[in-house]
Scaffold this motif. Structure first.
Motif, PDB file in Angstrom:
ATOM      1  N   UNK A 103     -38.740  62.530 -84.724  1.00  0.00           N
ATOM      2  CA  UNK A 103     -39.427  61.313 -85.139  1.00  0.00           C
ATOM      3  C   UNK A 103     -40.600  61.071 -84.195  1.00  0.00           C
ATOM      4  N   UNK A 104     -41.768  60.827 -84.776  1.00  0.00           N
ATOM      5  CA  UNK A 104     -42.909  60.425 -83.962  1.00  0.00           C
ATOM      6  C   UNK A 104     -42.811  58.919 -83.776  1.00  0.00           C
ATOM      7  N   UNK A 105     -42.622  58.498 -82.543  1.00  0.00           N
ATOM      8  CA  UNK A 105     -42.478  57.076 -82.292  1.00  0.00           C
ATOM      9  C   UNK A 105     -43.728  56.544 -81.599  1.00  0.00           C
ATOM     10  N   UNK A 106     -43.945  55.264 -81.778  1.00  0.00           N
ATOM     11  CA  UNK A 106     -45.047  54.584 -81.128  1.00  0.00           C
ATOM     12  C   UNK A 106     -46.372  55.284 -81.398  1.00  0.00           C
ATOM     13  N   UNK A 107     -46.565  55.697 -82.636  1.00  0.00           N
ATOM     14  CA  UNK A 107     -47.811  56.360 -83.006  1.00  0.00           C
ATOM     15  C   UNK A 107     -48.941  55.340 -82.899  1.00  0.00           C
ATOM     16  N   UNK A 108     -49.875  55.625 -82.042  1.00  0.00           N
ATOM     17  CA  UNK A 108     -50.937  54.658 -81.786  1.00  0.00           C
ATOM     18  C   UNK A 108     -52.299  55.286 -82.082  1.00  0.00           C
ATOM     19  N   UNK A 109     -52.924  54.827 -83.146  1.00  0.00           N
ATOM     20  CA  UNK A 109     -54.248  55.327 -83.529  1.00  0.00           C
ATOM     21  C   UNK A 109     -55.323  54.404 -82.961  1.00  0.00           C
ATOM     22  N   UNK A 110     -56.381  54.986 -82.440  1.00  0.00           N
ATOM     23  CA  UNK A 110     -57.521  54.195 -82.017  1.00  0.00           C
ATOM     24  C   UNK A 110     -58.774  54.814 -82.625  1.00  0.00           C
ATOM     25  N   UNK A 111     -59.591  53.984 -83.227  1.00  0.00           N
ATOM     26  CA  UNK A 111     -60.816  54.489 -83.859  1.00  0.00           C
ATOM     27  C   UNK A 111     -62.005  54.012 -83.057  1.00  0.00           C
ATOM     28  N   UNK A 112     -62.953  54.910 -82.843  1.00  0.00           N
ATOM     29  CA  UNK A 112     -64.209  54.431 -82.278  1.00  0.00           C
ATOM     30  C   UNK A 112     -65.368  55.159 -82.943  1.00  0.00           C
ATOM     31  N   UNK A 113     -66.516  54.560 -82.854  1.00  0.00           N
ATOM     32  CA  UNK A 113     -67.708  55.110 -83.491  1.00  0.00           C
ATOM     33  C   UNK A 113     -68.747  55.341 -82.411  1.00  0.00           C
ATOM     34  N   UNK A 114     -68.633  56.483 -81.738  1.00  0.00           N
ATOM     35  CA  UNK A 114     -69.489  56.700 -80.582  1.00  0.00           C
ATOM     36  C   UNK A 114     -70.973  56.818 -80.937  1.00  0.00           C
ATOM     37  N   UNK A 115     -71.252  57.329 -82.133  1.00  0.00           N
ATOM     38  CA  UNK A 115     -72.647  57.472 -82.533  1.00  0.00           C
ATOM     39  C   UNK A 115     -72.769  57.197 -84.012  1.00  0.00           C
ATOM     40  N   UNK A 116     -73.995  57.281 -84.497  1.00  0.00           N
ATOM     41  CA  UNK A 116     -74.265  57.004 -85.906  1.00  0.00           C
ATOM     42  C   UNK A 116     -73.321  57.709 -86.860  1.00  0.00           C
ATOM     43  N   UNK A 117     -73.227  59.012 -86.720  1.00  0.00           N
ATOM     44  CA  UNK A 117     -72.505  59.767 -87.740  1.00  0.00           C
ATOM     45  C   UNK A 117     -71.188  60.319 -87.228  1.00  0.00           C
ATOM     46  N   UNK A 118     -70.744  59.799 -86.116  1.00  0.00           N
ATOM     47  CA  UNK A 118     -69.504  60.309 -85.545  1.00  0.00           C
ATOM     48  C   UNK A 118     -68.371  59.302 -85.686  1.00  0.00           C
ATOM     49  N   UNK A 119     -67.214  59.803 -86.057  1.00  0.00           N
ATOM     50  CA  UNK A 119     -66.014  58.971 -86.047  1.00  0.00           C
ATOM     51  C   UNK A 119     -65.018  59.631 -85.111  1.00  0.00           C
ATOM     52  N   UNK A 120     -64.520  58.870 -84.167  1.00  0.00           N
ATOM     53  CA  UNK A 120     -63.538  59.423 -83.235  1.00  0.00           C
ATOM     54  C   UNK A 120     -62.196  58.731 -83.446  1.00  0.00           C
ATOM     55  N   UNK A 121     -61.156  59.538 -83.592  1.00  0.00           N
ATOM     56  CA  UNK A 121     -59.814  58.986 -83.708  1.00  0.00           C
ATOM     57  C   UNK A 121     -58.965  59.555 -82.578  1.00  0.00           C
ATOM     58  N   UNK A 122     -58.326  58.681 -81.844  1.00  0.00           N
ATOM     59  CA  UNK A 122     -57.455  59.105 -80.746  1.00  0.00           C
ATOM     60  C   UNK A 122     -56.030  58.679 -81.086  1.00  0.00           C
ATOM     61  N   UNK A 123     -55.100  59.594 -80.975  1.00  0.00           N
ATOM     62  CA  UNK A 123     -53.706  59.269 -81.266  1.00  0.00           C
ATOM     63  C   UNK A 123     -52.855  59.590 -80.055  1.00  0.00           C
ATOM     64  N   UNK A 124     -52.040  58.639 -79.669  1.00  0.00           N
ATOM     65  CA  UNK A 124     -51.039  58.918 -78.646  1.00  0.00           C
ATOM     66  C   UNK A 124     -49.687  58.545 -79.228  1.00  0.00           C
ATOM     67  N   UNK A 125     -48.710  59.372 -79.022  1.00  0.00           N
ATOM     68  CA  UNK A 125     -47.378  59.095 -79.555  1.00  0.00           C
ATOM     69  C   UNK A 125     -46.369  59.938 -78.797  1.00  0.00           C
ATOM     70  N   UNK A 126     -45.120  59.729 -79.109  1.00  0.00           N
ATOM     71  CA  UNK A 126     -44.096  60.577 -78.520  1.00  0.00           C
ATOM     72  C   UNK A 126     -43.228  61.115 -79.644  1.00  0.00           C
ATOM     73  N   UNK A 127     -42.949  62.392 -79.562  1.00  0.00           N
ATOM     74  CA  UNK A 127     -42.045  62.998 -80.538  1.00  0.00           C
ATOM     75  C   UNK A 127     -40.675  63.106 -79.883  1.00  0.00           C
TER      76      UNK A 127
END
Lengths: 364, 1033
Positions: free
Chosen positions: B802-826
């Motif tokens: 089970x992936x627990x505490x799945x935490x997604x964070x989105x940021x838009x560092x530049x015009x055409x860039x989408x950054x997604x960061x995920x931290x979780x524990x399996x």
């Protein structure tokens, strides 16, 4: 939409054994992905090719970062950047230092120099092993060689200590280092039928009996400029081997030796008559090999000589292996009954090892 | 309370070669604290120097001890030119300042350079001698414990939970100072790292002071964030929950000075009436526009409202229109008034100054049993602000001699001109508070705050869950006895928190109420959204799953106010759609409640992104959710009809499949048996784009749909099509995988000790050619889905997991860039046991309703969160209780390590959860809060952006582990990567990344080991067991 950046970092570093193997084998990411696809992993896991690509890239990056540490395995154990369970560390190291039989046969006994490295393209073409993998294996040989060549003490132990390899692999590397140092010729056509295992077996025997370390007399003064103990053959011993020449040079001694062997083996060999007819030739061959070992050039040709002077003649007469064993045993033992011969210890040191080697080399 | 800091530099290893000629290094070390510097001797020509220095002693104020980091610099001595820096180690000595944590910091620390990364390691020993000083006006707050964990830490007992503490400090960002033009990137990065370290130290000290004022001794759920506002400065802010904690091993040890409660508190008898709706309903108050509640409405109501006041571009005065009516809000139950007064009294305890700023907020997400009485729903507020330079004379010179002034400053906060940032947050919190009131709740739990910044526009967001709390915990904990007992008995455990806290006849929003399916006595909403973890005693059917709503909206590039206006206008639409998506997906899963809801709105140059994550569950107390029905606009078209019915079938199939997948098979309870008023026949909610009957704002928002039949889904509308498709494209995780974003996964209770924490980052570049909202949505959706797929694939060896505490964070560092960061524990669980549980569960499910109450009454009434071995899984059902005995140790999973070598590096586990499966936390060593910058000018050589960031994150993990190990710990719990700001300039071959992580360093002991230890040496349970041979994958 393209992935600019795509990474996965675990607190415990994930190691996929299959991908590691592909990386070690020198496949590019796209080749590795193609191979993984063919292995049916997509069907098993329901993943997509893109997932596989990303996964492979990740692993390759990790391996690339680990490679620097793998060059000095104790570093891998003490580093803090990658948390890897000890069993996995061992696996990483062992696999990284593993080599291909086909490759090692090409390089065995060659000088581990830039020159040889340039020939790796040819070796790669010839063996079908990727150039990248050839380079890794060659660099491993060279690295181990550089580290242990100047070291005192047991070659195998030194390798094990500095590279944390398994016992088996350390022994193999000892053989590689020993061969590279003494530059034994192994590439001649006549020698092609021999496997790396055959050579490694002989190397081990020689290291045990023919090197300085083998004598067991560790230099009392640690500062004395004694040559590397396990890597170099005992020069004094080689010098002394000249003394064995009397066994074939002295006609009486030779005849006596022959009669002793023949008496003992009569009725026990299926190839008795062939043996009897060939005895003098064989004995001359074996003793002359010994006498010549004082020259570096002849040391290099040791295996060629052994094949030419002993293995081939016997093989042409279809000696069974067991007869070869009986013969060699009797041949070495009978010398003890030769009263006029004073170099019994020398003979045993020489023949004991040679007998082992010959028996190993005697096959199709 | 001055103290003496002692530092010894022992040795270094694996140093880089600094002298090309000799392939060696002449290393020495500078040890700096405050303005004092010591140096070691130069250790010539070695990559593994043995300095074995004397003890360097610094005599310092404890104020400095709290604020300043210890700075260790390793240099290469050069006779002819300037010495070259090899790298630095910053050590936060805070853990040494309170008695129960670490006593010594000793170990190998990676030497870190912001340009080259980790370059070797250094062995350091640090100790602190504190002299007691009972100066009443002290400015330090040594001794206040900090925990990132958002629940009462294991091995502590909550005596009192005091409430909300917050603070922020601001400074100029060194990166934007004029001097940055002439100094090296390294110097600039180091100045920044040092400044942030200082600021967090100061912040923590100040929060500590507030806690002491409240007579607490700890901060739980401490969340510290950085706002990199660029030109306008750097803000470090933190929130937390002040508590008085008691160590469990010494139950009688009351804190001597801090814990004497004021008389008035003791005397308040709380006549709890847990059944609020037995009271006659209060005067019917008009619904407040401000109410911005996600929760129990099945259709979305007044999504625009919260923004209305918040979206003020310039700081408008306080709460704007409409807030006046709130005071007379639906305060109907005595219970609430009492608790409210308790809260206010506590706030206004001896020093009254903080009363006015009191917010009844709790950053906790999990609570001691009995703490949470009712949950109203999610409350949230957002505000768009324009950044300008922070004028804040009090805080400009952090190192200056303005300290005494600063102390006064926070006390007399409102007397001075409030700093803008503080005022902004105060405004938002006020908003949240009034939303909660409108929901009939006096408190907000699971509270968090966040920002998103793009150029000079900043979106401030706050959210939490409106709740009614048991006042027992909010005041002196010694009032225990018959009252408490009665309370426990009266509360229908397992469903109580679902019961509506607001007045049925006077609901703040339209919702379908039914009688609770568990106790049949109280009203419950049809859907419940919350930001907290699933209460441990909640009755749940089946398993939960991660539910995400994803949304992008294009926005024109604009400047300043125009930009802020554009964003303000978009926000309500985003919120609305995110909510609709969540609701649809929840129904598609056949579930009726969301926990751990976190909605993140990210602002970029030309777009806004919304990402909501939550864990869906089926609460046994709530009604079975209706399906989703779609309808066409032009019903006379045959093929079109067919298409519609095809879609409908697909949806129905998916729901059925999901119910099977998540084992949602609630027992059918015949209504005669219950004998209570029959809940109105559940209508299938016609959700997609449906309009709520009473809401004017919706129509206002969405004119195109406003005039049409409210219950018809226009399937030919491209947006609607997109919605339906996005519903159906979400692929369930492969078999053997479950995922959630909460601490615990309902329905799984047999974890093994195999855990793997990870961070995954992805950046995609959008093809800029005429992007539409639709294409953007698809890209974003694919990005998230592919990321999840990759995770499932990578972790396949851990199945069942089970992936627990799945935490997604989105940021838009530049015009055409989408950054997604995920931290979780399996976490791997034991399948066999799971199956068994399911089986028993099915067998017993019919009796469940009755057994529930009985079983749960046996709950320990104490507050301690760790009286039992930590079995993370709630004894939600009778079955679970049986199974809750410590999970059989997963020893068989631990591949026994071959005697590979004398590995000296102990394993340090990291997890975003507050516990470690199969183990018991025996000691908290202190908070880990680290900030790193990494920069490169040879991006290609380091393997491109991926290679660069991969190495950096690995290094960050390594530094966290090293610090924990040096404190004597073997794990980090409640680990969180709060920030991962990545910037690249491939043309210049450059990249820079900032990472901020935090967590609690702990010592844990395997339950299996614990038994051994306790039999052998009953008292020794504090020894860190650095499990040398143990293997975790």
């Amino acid at each position: 939409m393209t992935n600019e950046l795509d990474i996965f970092v675990g607190n415990t570093t994930l190691i996929d054994e299959d991908v590691y193997r592909l990386w070690l084998d020198g496949y590019s990411v796209s080749d590795a992905v193609a191979r993984r696809v063919r292995s049916g992993i997509l069907e098993q896991t329901g993943a997509t090719a893109a997932v596989l690509q990303s996964d492979t890239m990740d692993h390759y990056r990790t391996f690339h970062m680990l490679e620097r540490l793998l060059h000095a395995p104790p570093k891998l154990l003490h580093q803090l950047i990658f948390q890897i369970p000890p069993s996995r560390q061992a696996l990483l190291i062992e696999r990284y230092y593993a080599f291909d039989e086909a490759f090692v046969r090409e390089v065995l006994g060659k000088k581990l120099s830039k020159g040889t490295k340039k020939d790796l393209d040819d070796i790669s073409t010839k063996t079908g092993i990727t150039l990248k993998s050839c380079r890794r294996q060659f660099d491993n040989f060279k690295r181990v060689f550089k580290v242990v060549e100047e070291m005192r003490g047991s070659l195998v132990d030194n390798i094990q200590q500095h590279f944390l390899l398994s016992d088996r692999l350390s022994r193999d590397y000892a053989a590689i280092v020993f061969f590279a140092n003494n530059r034994f010729e192994t590439g001649k056509k006549k020698l092609q039928y021999l496997s790396f295992g055959d050579f490694a077996f002989c190397a081990e025997l020689m290291i045990q009996n023919w090197t300085l370390g083998a004598v067991g007399e560790a230099p009392t003064n640690p500062d004395s400029q004694v040559d590397d103990m396990d890597v170099d053959l005992d020069k004094e011993f080689l010098q002394d081997l000249k003394e064995l020449k009397v066994l074939v040079a002295d006609k009486d001694l030779l005849d006596l030796h022959k009669s002793l062997v023949c008496t003992a083996l009569r009725g026990k060999l299926s190839v008795f008559s062939e043996m009897e007819a060939n005895f003098k030739n064989l004995s001359r061959g074996l003793v002359n090999v010994a006498a010549k070992l004082i020259h570096n050039k002849d040391v290099r040709d040791l295996f060629v000589d052994l094949i030419e002077k002993f293995v081939e003649p016997c093989r042409s007469d279809h000696w069974p292996l067991n007869d070869v064993r009986l013969f060699l045993n009797q041949y070495s033992a009978s010398v003890h009954s030769l009263d006029g011969f004073r170099h019994q210890t020398l003979w045993d040191r020489y023949m004991g090892t040679l007998r082992g080697c010959l028996l190993r080399l005697y096959h199709d | 309370m001055p103290g003496k800091l002692k530092v010894k530099i022992v040795a270094g290893r694996h140093l880089p070669v600094m002298d090309r000629a000799s392939d060696l290094t002449d290393a020495f070390v500078e040890v700096k604290f405050g303005n004092t510097t010591f140096k070691t001797d130069v250790y010539l020509k070695s990559l593994n120097p043995q300095w074995n220095s004397e003890w360097f002693k610094f005599e310092v104020d404890d104020e400095d001890l709290q604020d300043e980091p210890l700075q260790i610099t390793v240099l290469d001595h050069d006779t002819y030119s300037a010495n070259d820096a090899i790298g630095k180690v910053y050590i936060d000595i805070d853990p040494l300042l309170y008695s129960e944590a670490a006593t010594v910091i000793s170990g190998w620390f990676p030497i870190y350079d912001t340009i080259h990364g980790i370059r070797g390691e250094i062995n350091v020993i640090v100790k602190v001698d504190l002299f007691n000083d009972l100066n009443r006006f002290r400015q330090s707050s040594c001794g206040v414990k900090f925990f990132c964990t958002t629940s009462i830490p294991k091995c502590y007992r909550a005596v009192i939970i005091h409430g909300f503490v917050e603070e922020l400090v601001v400074n100029e960002d060194p990166e934007y100072q004029w001097i940055d033009r002439i100094r090296t990137p390294r110097a600039s990065n180091e100045a920044r790292q040092r400044l942030i370290s200082l600021m967090s130290g100061e912040l923590q000290r100040k929060i500590g002071l507030k806690v002491l004022e409240m007579r607490g001794n700890a901060v739980v759920g401490y969340l510290q964030c950085f706002d990199l506002e660029g030109e306008s400065g750097l803000v470090v802010r933190a929130i937390g929950t002040a508590c008085t904690l008691d160590k469990l091993s010494s139950p009688a040890a009351f804190l001597p000075a801090c814990n004497s409660p004021s008389k008035e508190m003791k005397e308040i008898p709380f006549n709890e009436d847990p059944n609020p709706n037995t009271h006659s309903s209060g005067p019917s108050t008009p619904l407040k526009n401000q109410t911005y509640s996600f929760s129990p409405s099945k259709s979305y109501s007044r999504q625009s409202s919260s923004s209305d006041t918040d979206l003020s571009l310039t700081p408008k005065t306080g709460m704007g229109s409409g807030s006046a009516g709130k005071e007379g809000g639906p305060f109907k139950a005595l219970l609430r008034q009492q608790t409210q007064s308790a809260l206010e009294q506590r706030g206004g305890s001896p020093h009254r100054f903080c009363k006015r700023r009191e917010f009844p907020f709790f950053t906790l997400t999990a609570f001691p049993p009995g703490f949470l009485v009712h949950v109203g729903g999610v409350v949230s507020a957002r505000s768009v602000k324009l950044l300008d330079r922070i004028h804040n004379p009090a805080f400009v010179g952090i190192m200056g001699n303005t300290r005494s002034y600063k102390l006064l400053d926070w006390n007399s906060f409102n007397a001075d001109e409030p700093e803008t940032r503080d005022a902004w947050w105060a405004e938002i919190r006020q908003e949240i508070k009034s939303h909660a009131k409108a929901l009939g709740c006096h408190a907000v739990v699971g509270y968090s705050e966040s920002t998103s910044i793009c150029e000079e526009v900043c979106i401030l967001s706050a959210s939490g869950t409106a709740a009614v709390l048991n006042p027992r915990f909010l005041q002196d904990g010694t009032v225990e006895g018959c009252l408490e007992q009665r309370l426990e008995e009266n509360l229908p455990v397992g469903c109580g928190f679902c019961h509506i806290p607001y007045d049925e006849l006077n609901m703040p929003f339209p919702a379908h109420l039914t009688y609770c399916y568990n106790c049949r006595k109280q009203k419950v909403p049809d859907v419940l959204f919350t930001t907290i973890d699933l209460p441990t005693d909640a009755a749940v059917v089946g398993k939960g799953c991660l539910i995400q709503a994803r949304l992008c909206r294009l926005k024109k590039k604009a400047q300043a106010e125009a930009n802020a206006t554009a964003i303000s206008n978009l926000l309500p639409f985003m919120e609305y759609e995110v909510h609709t998506q969540l609701m649809n997906k929840l129904k598609l899963k056949g579930m009726n409640a969301l926990f751990g809801l976190r909605i993140q709105i990210t602002v970029g140059e030309n777009m806004l992104m919304g990402l909501a994550s939550a864990t869906g569950v089926y609460l046994a107390a709530l009604p079975t959710p209706g399906g989703i029905q779609i309808a066409g606009k032009t019903p006379n078209d045959g093929s079109y009809e067919q298409h519609i019915s095809h879609m409908q079938k697909k949806i129905n199939d998916t729901i059925a499949k999901n119910k099977e997948l998540y084992e949602i098979n609630p027992p059918e309870i015949s209504e005669e048996v219950i004998g209570s008023p029959i809940p109105e026949p559940r209508q299938r909610s016609r959700l997609l784009r449906s309009q709520s009957e009473s809401s004017d704002e919706v129509i206002e928002l969405d004119l195109s749909h406003g005039k049409k039949d409210a219950f018809v889904l226009e399937i030919d509308d491209t947006d609607a099509m997109e919605d339906v498709h996005s519903l159906l494209t979400d692929v369930p995780p492969p078999s053997g995988f479950y995922s959630c974003n909460t601490e615990i996964m309902p329905g799984i209770n047999n974890w093994t000790s195999e855990i793997q924490m990870f961070t995954s980052v992805r950046v995609i570049r959008l093809s800029s050619l005429n992007l539409t909202n639709q294409a953007l949505n698809k890209n974003f959706n694919d990005l998230c889905e592919n990321l999840l797929k990759s995770l499932y694939f990578k972790l396949r060896s851990m199945i069942p997991c089970c992936l627990c505490h799945v935490n997604f964070t989105v940021s838009l560092p530049e015009d055409e860039l989408i950054q997604v960061t995920v931290t979780a524990v399996a976490i791997t669980f034991d399948k066999n046991q799971a199956l068994q549980t399911i089986k028993t569960h099915v067998e017993k499910s019919l009796q469940r309703a009755s057994t529930d109450n009985e079983e749960l009454l046996q709950f320990p009434l104490e507050l301690c969160s760790d009286s039992l071995p930590p079995h993370p899984f709630p004894p939600a059902k009778a079955v679970t209780v049986e199974k809750a005995s410590p999970v059989a140790e997963g020893n068989f999973r631990n591949r026994s390590a071959p005697p590979c070598a004398n590995s000296t590096v102990g394993v340090v586990k990291m997890t975003p959860l507050s516990f470690i499966p199969g183990a018991k936390i025996t000691k908290y060593l202190g908070i880990i809060n680290m900030f790193f910058i990494r920069e490169t000018t040879s991006l290609r050589e380091e393997g491109g952006v991926s290679g660069f960031l991969h190495a950096f994150i690995a290094e960050v993990f390594a530094m966290v582990r090293a610090h924990v190990a040096a404190l004597g710990g073997n794990a980090v719990v409640s680990y969180i990567m709060k920030q991962c700001v990545f910037m690249e300039n491939p043309n210049k071959n450059q990249a820079q990344c900032l990472i901020n992580v935090s967590g609690d360093a702990v010592v844990f002991v395997r339950e299996s080991d614990l038994e051994v230890i306790s039999t052998q040496q009953p008292t020794a349970n504090c020894q860190p067991l650095c499990t040398g041979g143990e293997v975790t994958t």
